[in-house]
Design a protein around this motif. Structure first.
Motif, PDB file in Angstrom:
ATOM      1  N   GLU A  31      61.601  18.934  44.429  1.00  0.00           N
ATOM      2  CA  GLU A  31      61.269  18.936  45.854  1.00  0.00           C
ATOM      3  C   GLU A  31      59.788  19.261  46.043  1.00  0.00           C
ATOM      4  O   GLU A  31      59.288  20.200  45.415  1.00  0.00           O
ATOM      5  N   PRO A  32      59.094  18.535  46.904  1.00  0.00           N
ATOM      6  CA  PRO A  32      57.660  18.792  47.124  1.00  0.00           C
ATOM      7  C   PRO A  32      57.334  20.238  47.484  1.00  0.00           C
ATOM      8  O   PRO A  32      56.302  20.763  47.080  1.00  0.00           O
ATOM      9  N   ALA A  33      58.216  20.912  48.196  1.00  0.00           N
ATOM     10  CA  ALA A  33      57.962  22.299  48.598  1.00  0.00           C
ATOM     11  C   ALA A  33      57.875  23.235  47.394  1.00  0.00           C
ATOM     12  O   ALA A  33      57.272  24.309  47.480  1.00  0.00           O
ATOM     13  N   SER A  34      58.442  22.839  46.269  1.00  0.00           N
ATOM     14  CA  SER A  34      58.443  23.709  45.087  1.00  0.00           C
ATOM     15  C   SER A  34      57.344  23.364  44.087  1.00  0.00           C
ATOM     16  O   SER A  34      57.194  24.050  43.078  1.00  0.00           O
ATOM     17  N   HIS A  35      56.560  22.331  44.336  1.00  0.00           N
ATOM     18  CA  HIS A  35      55.572  21.859  43.368  1.00  0.00           C
ATOM     19  C   HIS A  35      54.573  22.936  42.948  1.00  0.00           C
ATOM     20  O   HIS A  35      54.314  23.113  41.753  1.00  0.00           O
ATOM     21  N   GLY A  36      53.985  23.638  43.897  1.00  0.00           N
ATOM     22  CA  GLY A  36      52.984  24.652  43.569  1.00  0.00           C
ATOM     23  C   GLY A  36      53.548  25.768  42.707  1.00  0.00           C
ATOM     24  O   GLY A  36      52.936  26.183  41.727  1.00  0.00           O
ATOM     25  N   ARG A  37      54.719  26.237  43.065  1.00  0.00           N
ATOM     26  CA  ARG A  37      55.374  27.310  42.304  1.00  0.00           C
ATOM     27  C   ARG A  37      55.738  26.830  40.901  1.00  0.00           C
ATOM     28  O   ARG A  37      55.531  27.532  39.910  1.00  0.00           O
ATOM     29  N   LEU A  38      56.256  25.611  40.800  1.00  0.00           N
ATOM     30  CA  LEU A  38      56.613  25.056  39.496  1.00  0.00           C
ATOM     31  C   LEU A  38      55.383  24.852  38.617  1.00  0.00           C
ATOM     32  O   LEU A  38      55.426  25.082  37.410  1.00  0.00           O
ATOM     33  N   SER A  39      54.295  24.431  39.233  1.00  0.00           N
ATOM     34  CA  SER A  39      53.058  24.216  38.494  1.00  0.00           C
ATOM     35  C   SER A  39      52.642  25.480  37.756  1.00  0.00           C
ATOM     36  O   SER A  39      52.347  25.454  36.554  1.00  0.00           O
ATOM     37  N   ALA A  70      55.590  13.637  37.544  1.00  0.00           N
ATOM     38  CA  ALA A  70      55.416  14.879  36.782  1.00  0.00           C
ATOM     39  C   ALA A  70      54.006  15.421  36.973  1.00  0.00           C
ATOM     40  O   ALA A  70      53.814  16.624  37.145  1.00  0.00           O
ATOM     41  N   ARG A  71      53.017  14.540  36.955  1.00  0.00           N
ATOM     42  CA  ARG A  71      51.623  14.959  37.137  1.00  0.00           C
ATOM     43  C   ARG A  71      51.417  15.616  38.505  1.00  0.00           C
ATOM     44  O   ARG A  71      50.717  16.606  38.635  1.00  0.00           O
ATOM     45  N   ARG A  72      52.083  15.068  39.518  1.00  0.00           N
ATOM     46  CA  ARG A  72      51.976  15.625  40.871  1.00  0.00           C
ATOM     47  C   ARG A  72      52.464  17.078  40.895  1.00  0.00           C
ATOM     48  O   ARG A  72      51.862  17.932  41.536  1.00  0.00           O
ATOM     49  N   VAL A  73      53.538  17.356  40.161  1.00  0.00           N
ATOM     50  CA  VAL A  73      54.071  18.723  40.104  1.00  0.00           C
ATOM     51  C   VAL A  73      53.172  19.600  39.242  1.00  0.00           C
ATOM     52  O   VAL A  73      52.779  20.703  39.641  1.00  0.00           O
ATOM     53  N   LEU A  74      52.830  19.125  38.042  1.00  0.00           N
ATOM     54  CA  LEU A  74      52.085  19.945  37.089  1.00  0.00           C
ATOM     55  C   LEU A  74      50.696  20.332  37.593  1.00  0.00           C
ATOM     56  O   LEU A  74      50.181  21.390  37.242  1.00  0.00           O
ATOM     57  N   LEU A  75      50.106  19.485  38.429  1.00  0.00           N
ATOM     58  CA  LEU A  75      48.767  19.778  38.943  1.00  0.00           C
ATOM     59  C   LEU A  75      48.785  20.134  40.423  1.00  0.00           C
ATOM     60  O   LEU A  75      47.753  20.099  41.088  1.00  0.00           O
ATOM     61  N   ALA A  76      49.953  20.491  40.951  1.00  0.00           N
ATOM     62  CA  ALA A  76      50.068  20.827  42.374  1.00  0.00           C
ATOM     63  C   ALA A  76      49.197  22.020  42.734  1.00  0.00           C
ATOM     64  O   ALA A  76      48.593  22.060  43.799  1.00  0.00           O
ATOM     65  N   ASP A  77      49.118  23.000  41.872  1.00  0.00           N
ATOM     66  CA  ASP A  77      48.242  24.152  42.089  1.00  0.00           C
ATOM     67  C   ASP A  77      47.096  24.043  41.084  1.00  0.00           C
ATOM     68  O   ASP A  77      47.042  24.754  40.091  1.00  0.00           O
ATOM     69  N   SER A  78      46.191  23.108  41.367  1.00  0.00           N
ATOM     70  CA  SER A  78      45.094  22.814  40.435  1.00  0.00           C
ATOM     71  C   SER A  78      44.266  24.036  40.120  1.00  0.00           C
ATOM     72  O   SER A  78      43.884  24.261  38.976  1.00  0.00           O
ATOM     73  N   ARG A  79      43.975  24.828  41.111  1.00  0.00           N
ATOM     74  CA  ARG A  79      43.118  26.002  40.897  1.00  0.00           C
ATOM     75  C   ARG A  79      43.774  27.036  39.989  1.00  0.00           C
ATOM     76  O   ARG A  79      43.096  27.739  39.257  1.00  0.00           O
ATOM     77  N   GLY A  80      45.101  27.117  40.027  1.00  0.00           N
ATOM     78  CA  GLY A  80      45.796  28.085  39.196  1.00  0.00           C
ATOM     79  C   GLY A  80      46.142  27.551  37.820  1.00  0.00           C
ATOM     80  O   GLY A  80      45.962  28.229  36.813  1.00  0.00           O
ATOM     81  N   ALA A  81      46.628  26.314  37.750  1.00  0.00           N
ATOM     82  CA  ALA A  81      47.116  25.760  36.492  1.00  0.00           C
ATOM     83  C   ALA A  81      46.013  25.129  35.644  1.00  0.00           C
ATOM     84  O   ALA A  81      46.066  25.180  34.422  1.00  0.00           O
ATOM     85  N   MET A  82      45.018  24.533  36.296  1.00  0.00           N
ATOM     86  CA  MET A  82      44.028  23.773  35.541  1.00  0.00           C
ATOM     87  C   MET A  82      43.231  24.598  34.527  1.00  0.00           C
ATOM     88  O   MET A  82      43.014  24.132  33.410  1.00  0.00           O
ATOM     89  N   PRO A  83      42.796  25.813  34.852  1.00  0.00           N
ATOM     90  CA  PRO A  83      42.078  26.581  33.828  1.00  0.00           C
ATOM     91  C   PRO A  83      42.929  26.851  32.581  1.00  0.00           C
ATOM     92  O   PRO A  83      42.442  26.744  31.457  1.00  0.00           O
ATOM     93  N   MET A  84      44.212  27.162  32.784  1.00  0.00           N
ATOM     94  CA  MET A  84      45.105  27.393  31.641  1.00  0.00           C
ATOM     95  C   MET A  84      45.270  26.126  30.821  1.00  0.00           C
ATOM     96  O   MET A  84      45.180  26.150  29.593  1.00  0.00           O
ATOM     97  N   LEU A  85      45.500  25.012  31.522  1.00  0.00           N
ATOM     98  CA  LEU A  85      45.698  23.748  30.828  1.00  0.00           C
ATOM     99  C   LEU A  85      44.446  23.333  30.064  1.00  0.00           C
ATOM    100  O   LEU A  85      44.523  22.890  28.915  1.00  0.00           O
ATOM    101  N   MET A  86      43.289  23.489  30.695  1.00  0.00           N
ATOM    102  CA  MET A  86      42.053  23.083  30.042  1.00  0.00           C
ATOM    103  C   MET A  86      41.815  23.885  28.767  1.00  0.00           C
ATOM    104  O   MET A  86      41.450  23.330  27.732  1.00  0.00           O
ATOM    105  N   GLN A  87      42.034  25.186  28.824  1.00  0.00           N
ATOM    106  CA  GLN A  87      41.851  26.014  27.626  1.00  0.00           C
ATOM    107  C   GLN A  87      42.774  25.558  26.497  1.00  0.00           C
ATOM    108  O   GLN A  87      42.358  25.487  25.344  1.00  0.00           O
TER     109      GLN A  87
END
Length: 134
Positions: A31-39, A70-87
Motif C-alpha cells: 500500500e502506498p501509505a506504507s512505502h516510507g515506513r517499509l523503505s 519495488a523501487r518506488r517502495v525501497l526509495l520512498a524515504d530517499s533521505r533516510g534509506a539512500m545513505p545506507m544503500l549507498m554505503q
C-alpha cells in the motif's frame, strides 16, 4: 517474513535468494501509505544482501531495483534509506569480485540518482566526507 531472514553467519544463501524473491512480490502490492515506513525497515536488510560477498545474493538484492514497484517502495524515504544503500553499494571503495554485481551496482546507483538527485548528492556527501577533515 523478516524474522525468518537468515543471519549472515548462517551462510544460507539459497534461503536468502528465495526470501528476496518473495520480498519483491510483496513490495509490488504494498500500500502506498506504507512505502516510507517499509523503505526504512527494509534498508538495513537490503544493504546486507546487496553487499554480500555471495554473488547470487547480491545480484538478487540488486535486481529488486529493476522493478518499478519495488523501487518506488525501497526509495520512498530517499533521505533516510539512500545513505545506507549507498554505503552498502560502494562497499568501502572495494569493488565486488563479481563483474555482474559491479555492473548491477552501477545501474542501481544511476537509478537512485534519477529518483532523487538531491538525496543522492546528500548521501554521497555523507559517504565521502564533508565532515571537514583535511
Amino acid at each position: 517474513m523478516l524474522q525468518q531472514w537468515p543471519q549472515p553467519q548462517e551462510g544460507n544463501s539459497s534461503k536468502e535468494v528465495l526470501l528476496l524473491h518473495e520480498l519483491e512480490r510483496l513490495l509490488e502490492v504494498a500500500e502506498p501509505a506504507s512505502h516510507g515506513r517499509l523503505s526504512l525497515l527494509l534498508a538495513p536488510l537490503l544493504c546486507r544482501s546487496a553487499a554480500s560477498d555471495n554473488s547470487r545474493v547480491a545480484e538478487r538484492a540488486l535486481s529488486l531495483f529493476s522493478s518499478e514497484a519495488a523501487r518506488r517502495v525501497l526509495l520512498a524515504d530517499s533521505r533516510g534509506a539512500m545513505p545506507m544503500l549507498m554505503q552498502a553499494l560502494l562497499r568501502g571503495g572495494c569493488p565486488h569480485w563479481n563483474a555482474t554485481v559491479n555492473k548491477m551496482t552501477h545501474e542501481v546507483l544511476l537509478l537512485m540518482r534519477e529518483r532523487d538527485s538531491a538525496a543522492f548528492a546528500a548521501a554521497a556527501e555523507h559517504c565521502f566526507g564533508g565532515g571537514g577533515g583535511g
